[in-house]
Write a protein that holds these residues in place. Structure first.
Motif, PDB file in Angstrom:
ATOM      1  N   SER A   1      -0.289   0.539 -35.937  1.00 36.71           N
ATOM      2  CA  SER A   1      -0.042  -0.106 -37.217  1.00 36.71           C
ATOM      3  C   SER A   1       1.442  -0.481 -37.346  1.00 36.71           C
ATOM      4  O   SER A   1       1.781  -1.577 -37.807  1.00 36.71           O
ATOM      5  CB  SER A   1      -0.483   0.831 -38.341  1.00 36.71           C
ATOM      6  N   LEU A   2       2.329   0.422 -36.919  1.00 38.62           N
ATOM      7  CA  LEU A   2       3.759   0.132 -36.986  1.00 38.62           C
ATOM      8  C   LEU A   2       4.117  -1.022 -36.054  1.00 38.62           C
ATOM      9  O   LEU A   2       4.927  -1.886 -36.398  1.00 38.62           O
ATOM     10  CB  LEU A   2       4.572   1.390 -36.618  1.00 38.62           C
TER      11      LEU A   2
ATOM     12  N   SER B   1       5.767  -4.377 -37.474  1.00 39.05           N
ATOM     13  CA  SER B   1       7.195  -4.548 -37.150  1.00 39.05           C
ATOM     14  C   SER B   1       7.419  -5.553 -36.027  1.00 39.05           C
ATOM     15  O   SER B   1       8.525  -6.055 -35.850  1.00 39.05           O
ATOM     16  CB  SER B   1       7.798  -3.200 -36.730  1.00 39.05           C
ATOM     17  N   GLY B   2       6.357  -5.818 -35.225  1.00 36.72           N
ATOM     18  CA  GLY B   2       6.507  -6.704 -34.077  1.00 36.72           C
ATOM     19  C   GLY B   2       7.202  -6.044 -32.893  1.00 36.72           C
ATOM     20  O   GLY B   2       7.466  -6.697 -31.890  1.00 36.72           O
ATOM     21  N   ILE B   3       7.500  -4.759 -33.016  1.00 34.67           N
ATOM     22  CA  ILE B   3       8.171  -4.038 -31.922  1.00 34.67           C
ATOM     23  C   ILE B   3       7.102  -3.417 -31.010  1.00 34.67           C
ATOM     24  O   ILE B   3       6.105  -2.875 -31.499  1.00 34.67           O
ATOM     25  CB  ILE B   3       9.099  -2.943 -32.504  1.00 34.67           C
TER      26      ILE B   3
ATOM     27  N   LYS C   1       8.720   0.377 -26.857  1.00 37.14           N
ATOM     28  CA  LYS C   1      10.048   0.446 -27.496  1.00 37.14           C
ATOM     29  C   LYS C   1      10.032   1.440 -28.655  1.00 37.14           C
ATOM     30  O   LYS C   1      10.989   2.200 -28.847  1.00 37.14           O
ATOM     31  CB  LYS C   1      10.461  -0.958 -27.976  1.00 37.14           C
ATOM     32  N   LEU C   2       8.939   1.462 -29.411  1.00 40.81           N
ATOM     33  CA  LEU C   2       8.825   2.413 -30.524  1.00 40.81           C
ATOM     34  C   LEU C   2       8.860   3.847 -29.996  1.00 40.81           C
ATOM     35  O   LEU C   2       9.555   4.713 -30.542  1.00 40.81           O
ATOM     36  CB  LEU C   2       7.527   2.175 -31.313  1.00 40.81           C
ATOM     37  N   LEU C   3       8.127   4.082 -28.903  1.00 39.91           N
ATOM     38  CA  LEU C   3       8.084   5.446 -28.339  1.00 39.91           C
ATOM     39  C   LEU C   3       9.416   5.839 -27.705  1.00 39.91           C
ATOM     40  O   LEU C   3       9.814   7.003 -27.758  1.00 39.91           O
ATOM     41  CB  LEU C   3       6.944   5.574 -27.316  1.00 39.91           C
ATOM     42  N   LEU C   4      10.111   4.864 -27.103  1.00 41.47           N
ATOM     43  CA  LEU C   4      11.428   5.135 -26.514  1.00 41.47           C
ATOM     44  C   LEU C   4      12.400   5.596 -27.601  1.00 41.47           C
ATOM     45  O   LEU C   4      13.074   6.617 -27.473  1.00 41.47           O
ATOM     46  CB  LEU C   4      11.959   3.871 -25.819  1.00 41.47           C
TER      47      LEU C   4
END
Ligand code: HEM
Length: 185
Positions: free
Chosen positions: A54-55, A59-61, A65-68
């Motif tokens: 969902s994020l 966010s389009g990320i 990258k989110l997990l990093l």
């Protein structure tokens, strides 16, 4: 998955995107917990996947990258809560090669229901390490974030190359090379 992984994740989402984003990703997901996490609870990994997806959508990320970014943040949680465990190490290569037979063994004693990955040391020298990551959760970029911060913790840095052994990311090779210290002159 332990509650602390959820509470810290949602704290970081609030810090980076605001409380509206936290509310949005919780309401968009189908959560058994209804998004009410406590750090000592245990929740299904599928809830983390839904929140991440969902994020990513909002966010389009990318998920990687989110997990990093989350892995880099989680190191500060470890630094605060398990400083004694970190203090047993003087070198980042030593620490990373000991996740499997020391660090996560201790984590398992504290949280018997923790769901941890497997790390196999394939090759190790004084300034390099090849680690094989295996986990059904495919959180390799969370691991990459923790590795980056492990080097930083010891005032060092590394070049880390990730090679997927399995396309779905459940088995990944990390080729880690400590960067030579730059001269200040
Ligand atoms: C997961 C603790 C160091 C890689 C976890 C979890 C905890 C934890 C509590 C969550 C388990 C769950 O939710 O059930 C610690 C502590 C450390 C440490 C206390 C140091 C003192 C590291 C390091 C790495 C690492 C240096 C580097 C790669 C991972 C990964 C996961 C994880 C990738 C996600 C689960 C998975 O991929 O299956 N760790 N950890 N950990 N840890 Fe560690």
């Amino acid at each position: 998955m332990k509650g602390i992984v959820f509470t810290e994740f949602l704290d970081l989402v609030e810090e980076k995107f605001g409380i509206e984003m936290v509310d949005k990703i919780i309401s968009e997901s189908n959560l058994e917990s209804e998004g009410a996490y406590t750090s000592i609870g245990t929740y299904r990994f599928s809830e983390m996947l839904q929140l991440l997806q969902s994020l990513h959508k909002n966010s389009g990320i990318s998920i990687d990258k989110l997990l990093l970014t989350y892995g880099e943040h989680f190191f500060s949680v470890i630094d605060k809560s398990y400083s004694g465990l970190l203090a047993t190490y003087k070198d980042p290569i030593e620490m990373l090669s000991s996740i499997e037979n020391h660090i996560h063994v201790e984590v398992k004693k504290i949280y018997p229901d923790a769901e941890l990955p497997e790390f196999v040391v394939e090759e190790k020298t004084e300034d390099s390490l090849i680690l094989i990551y295996k986990s059904s959760r495919a959180m390799h970029h969370f691991g990459l974030g923790l590795m980056n911060k492990t080097f930083e913790h010891f005032n060092s840095s590394a070049t880390i190359v990730l090679e997927k052994i399995k396309e779905d990311g459940t088995e990944v090779k990390f080729v880690i090379k400590k960067n030579p210290h730059e001269s200040r002159e």
